[in-house]
Scaffold this active site. Structure first.
Site, short mmCIF file in Angstrom:
data_model
loop_
_atom_site.label_atom_id
_atom_site.label_comp_id
_atom_site.label_asym_id
_atom_site.label_seq_id
_atom_site.Cartn_x
_atom_site.Cartn_y
_atom_site.Cartn_z
N ASP A 44 0.84 -1.20 0.00
CA ASP A 44 0.00 0.00 0.00
C ASP A 44 0.88 1.26 0.00
O ASP A 44 1.60 1.51 0.97
CB ASP A 44 -0.91 -0.02 1.23
CG ASP A 44 -2.12 0.88 1.07
OD1 ASP A 44 -2.10 1.75 0.19
OD2 ASP A 44 -3.09 0.70 1.84
N ASP A 45 0.82 2.02 -1.07
CA ASP A 45 1.55 3.29 -1.19
C ASP A 45 3.07 3.11 -1.26
O ASP A 45 3.82 4.03 -0.92
CB ASP A 45 1.23 4.24 -0.02
CG ASP A 45 -0.20 4.75 -0.05
OD1 ASP A 45 -0.96 4.37 -0.96
OD2 ASP A 45 -0.56 5.54 0.84
N CYS A 84 -6.23 4.18 -3.74
CA CYS A 84 -6.46 2.80 -3.28
C CYS A 84 -7.63 2.05 -3.91
O CYS A 84 -7.42 1.06 -4.62
CB CYS A 84 -6.63 2.81 -1.76
SG CYS A 84 -5.16 3.31 -0.85
N ARG A 88 -7.51 -1.18 -6.64
CA ARG A 88 -7.84 -2.54 -6.22
C ARG A 88 -9.03 -3.10 -7.00
O ARG A 88 -9.09 -4.31 -7.28
CB ARG A 88 -8.10 -2.56 -4.72
CG ARG A 88 -6.83 -2.29 -3.93
CD ARG A 88 -7.10 -1.80 -2.50
NE ARG A 88 -5.86 -1.29 -1.95
CZ ARG A 88 -5.01 -1.99 -1.20
NH1 ARG A 88 -5.31 -3.24 -0.89
NH2 ARG A 88 -3.90 -1.45 -0.76
N LYS A 137 -5.73 -5.81 3.58
CA LYS A 137 -6.64 -4.69 3.34
C LYS A 137 -7.49 -4.93 2.10
O LYS A 137 -6.96 -5.18 1.02
CB LYS A 137 -5.82 -3.41 3.19
CG LYS A 137 -6.61 -2.21 2.70
CD LYS A 137 -5.69 -1.03 2.50
CE LYS A 137 -6.40 0.09 1.73
NZ LYS A 137 -5.54 1.26 1.51
N HIS A 139 -10.74 -2.79 1.04
CA HIS A 139 -11.03 -1.43 0.58
C HIS A 139 -11.89 -1.37 -0.69
O HIS A 139 -11.74 -0.48 -1.52
CB HIS A 139 -9.75 -0.62 0.38
CG HIS A 139 -9.94 0.83 0.71
ND1 HIS A 139 -8.92 1.73 0.76
CD2 HIS A 139 -11.06 1.52 1.01
CE1 HIS A 139 -9.37 2.92 1.09
NE2 HIS A 139 -10.68 2.82 1.25
N SER A 162 -8.57 1.37 4.70
CA SER A 162 -7.23 1.82 5.06
C SER A 162 -7.02 1.93 6.56
O SER A 162 -7.94 2.27 7.31
CB SER A 162 -6.94 3.18 4.41
OG SER A 162 -6.87 3.06 3.02
N HIS A 227 1.53 2.10 4.13
CA HIS A 227 0.57 3.21 4.26
C HIS A 227 0.64 3.76 5.68
O HIS A 227 0.78 3.00 6.64
CB HIS A 227 -0.83 2.67 3.96
CG HIS A 227 -1.92 3.68 3.83
ND1 HIS A 227 -2.37 4.43 4.89
CD2 HIS A 227 -2.66 4.06 2.75
CE1 HIS A 227 -3.36 5.21 4.48
NE2 HIS A 227 -3.55 5.01 3.19
N ASP A 279 -0.12 -0.80 -4.84
CA ASP A 279 -1.42 -0.37 -5.36
C ASP A 279 -1.38 0.99 -6.03
O ASP A 279 -2.23 1.32 -6.85
CB ASP A 279 -2.49 -0.40 -4.26
CG ASP A 279 -2.27 0.64 -3.17
OD1 ASP A 279 -1.13 1.15 -3.03
OD2 ASP A 279 -3.23 0.95 -2.44
N ASN A 280 -0.40 1.83 -5.68
CA ASN A 280 -0.24 3.14 -6.32
C ASN A 280 1.07 3.74 -5.83
O ASN A 280 1.80 3.12 -5.05
CB ASN A 280 -1.41 4.09 -6.03
CG ASN A 280 -1.80 4.19 -4.58
OD1 ASN A 280 -2.87 3.74 -4.17
ND2 ASN A 280 -0.94 4.75 -3.76
N LYS A 300 1.34 9.51 -5.37
CA LYS A 300 -0.07 9.16 -5.15
C LYS A 300 -0.99 10.35 -5.44
O LYS A 300 -0.64 11.50 -5.19
CB LYS A 300 -0.24 8.71 -3.69
CG LYS A 300 -1.65 8.36 -3.28
CD LYS A 300 -1.67 7.84 -1.86
CE LYS A 300 -3.09 7.53 -1.40
NZ LYS A 300 -3.12 6.83 -0.10
#
Length: 414
Positions: A44-45, A84, A88, A137, A139, A162, A227, A279-280, A300
């Site tokens: 994540d991130d 996010c 996903r 996660k 989301h 998140s 994240h 994811d990003n 992001k």
């Protein structure tokens, strides 16, 4: 390797309609087993430069670096959104998030989520006889009808959204209620110890592999880290020169090593495709608690390369080309059609936007990206278009970080 260039006067604009799957590549039947296991590890991130083999500074990722040496590193791997939930949704459906009605990040207690009408990767694999498990996660909606167990997963353990959507948020303490930790469809704890997330998901994943070693399985590990708020277990806290961000990334690398070691121990190594990506791009407003997208621009929430292009590694001995670097554009939307074909599952009935990239993965001579056009969307707004070496950014309003934050507090933007 060609560097991307932005040029408003040299780009021939192709149709702006969403692209659909129009062609596919294939690994020779003799070169692949009928039903490979599938492991997707999503962070994540985590920024483009936040793996050792992509240029990380201040922390080490030896297991991911080894995975890259034994597999393929994708340098032009894009997600379908720089935030996010939409990213996903694209992974699960093989579609641009706009096509499936999830173009924005979902907040806690949102009334919307991934529709039951969508055909997801775990549903398609489950119909083909795969055991399916997810840890981490989600989301894509926290109402009962949107949970992972309603979209094809036999097992689920993790957070429905998140980890910053809780009462300890640095700037929105009143806005969020308690963060739930879920087992299946039941809440087992509120505001859990986030330093244990990576360890918990790793232990659950190993147990899942051990229990399903004699049948094909799909394992989706969706780490909450790195994240914000950042956290790592005692074994990793304070160990990296990059502070809490590096600590969290090093624990993720340890987790990858544990999963790979389990596959090796159970003699599943050559029967399992493992895919790792983020994811990003990195959340730059958090400064030293955010990652790096160097040498790409921004991160992001933007339509620059730093928001959409992420580190990606794929490994499957004797099937994914060893020690190779792919310079062709591929995306997270491609995972569904590629994996579904490899698994011998039925493809989705609905139109999707991803492509079978098995030829790229195998390193076949002359294999090229299947994308004539790739679209950069922010919510419902088209902000960029890429074709080949060229990318056009359309005029749009965005937030720029003017003063990065520190130690868990966001910075200033305008």
């Amino acid at each position: 390797m060609h560097l991307l260039r932005t040029a408003g006067t040299h780009l021939v604009i192709l149709s702006l309609s969403l692209a659909s799957t129009s062609r596919s590549f294939a690994i020779e039947n003799s070169a692949r087993p009928r039903r490979p296991n599938i492991v997707i590890i999503l962070t994540d991130d985590q920024g483009y430069a936040d793996l050792g083999c992509f240029g990380a500074e201040g922390f080490a990722t030896p297991n991911l670096d080894r995975m890259a040496r034994e597999g393929m590193r994708f340098q032009e791997f894009h997600v379908a959104s720089s935030v996010c939930s939409p990213s996903r949704a694209a992974l699960m459906t093989g579609c641009y998030p706009q096509r499936v009605g999830l173009p924005v990040v979902l907040e806690a207690d949102s009334e919307t989520g991934l529709s039951a009408d969508e055909e997801t990767l775990p549903e398609l694999l489950k119909q083909a006889g795969y055991a399916t498990g997810m840890f981490g996660k989600w989301h894509l909606g926290d109402r009962p009808q949107f949970l992972p167990t309603r979209h094809g997963f036999d097992e689920y353990f993790g957070t429905p959204y998140s980890n910053d959507q809780w009462p300890r948020h640095p700037t929105k303490k009143i806005f969020f209620s308690d963060l739930p930790l879920m087992e299946g469809e039941k809440i087992v704890a509120y505001n859990p110890d986030q330093s244990q997330f990576t360890r918990w998901y790793t232990e659950r994943s190993i147990d899942f592999i051990e229990r399903h070693k004699d049948e094909p399985f799909f394992l989706y590990i969706a780490h909450n880290m790195p994240h914000v708020p950042l956290a790592a277990s005692d074994r990793f806290q304070g160990k990296s020169a990059r502070g809490p961000y590096g600590d969290a990334c090093e624990e993720i690398d340890w987790s990858v090593g544990e999963v790979l070691a389990t596959l090796k121990r159970l003699e599943l190594d050559e029967r399992t495709l493992v895919i790792f990506f983020s994811d990003n791009g990195p959340w730059l407003t958090y400064g030293n608690h955010g990652g790096s997208a160097k040498p790409l621009r921004e991160g992001k929430s933007t339509s620059f390369e730093g928001g959409f292009r992420v580190p990606c590694i794929m490994r499957w001995p004797r099937h994914v080309a060893e020690g190779r670097v792919c310079l062709e554009l591929a995306t997270a939307m491609d995972i569904l059609p590629t994996v579904v074909r490899m698994a011998g599952a039925k493809p989705p009935k609905k139109k999707i936007d991803g492509h079978d990239i098995s030829a790229l993965m195998a390193g076949e001579h002359g294999a090229k990206s299947a994308y004539d056009v790739f679209y950069y969307y922010n919510a419902w707004s088209l902000e960029g278009i890429r074709t080949g070496r060229w990318k056009l950014l359309l005029p749009h309003t965005r937030y720029a970080v003017t003063e990065p934050g520190r130690d868990g507090m966001p910075g200033k933007q305008e």
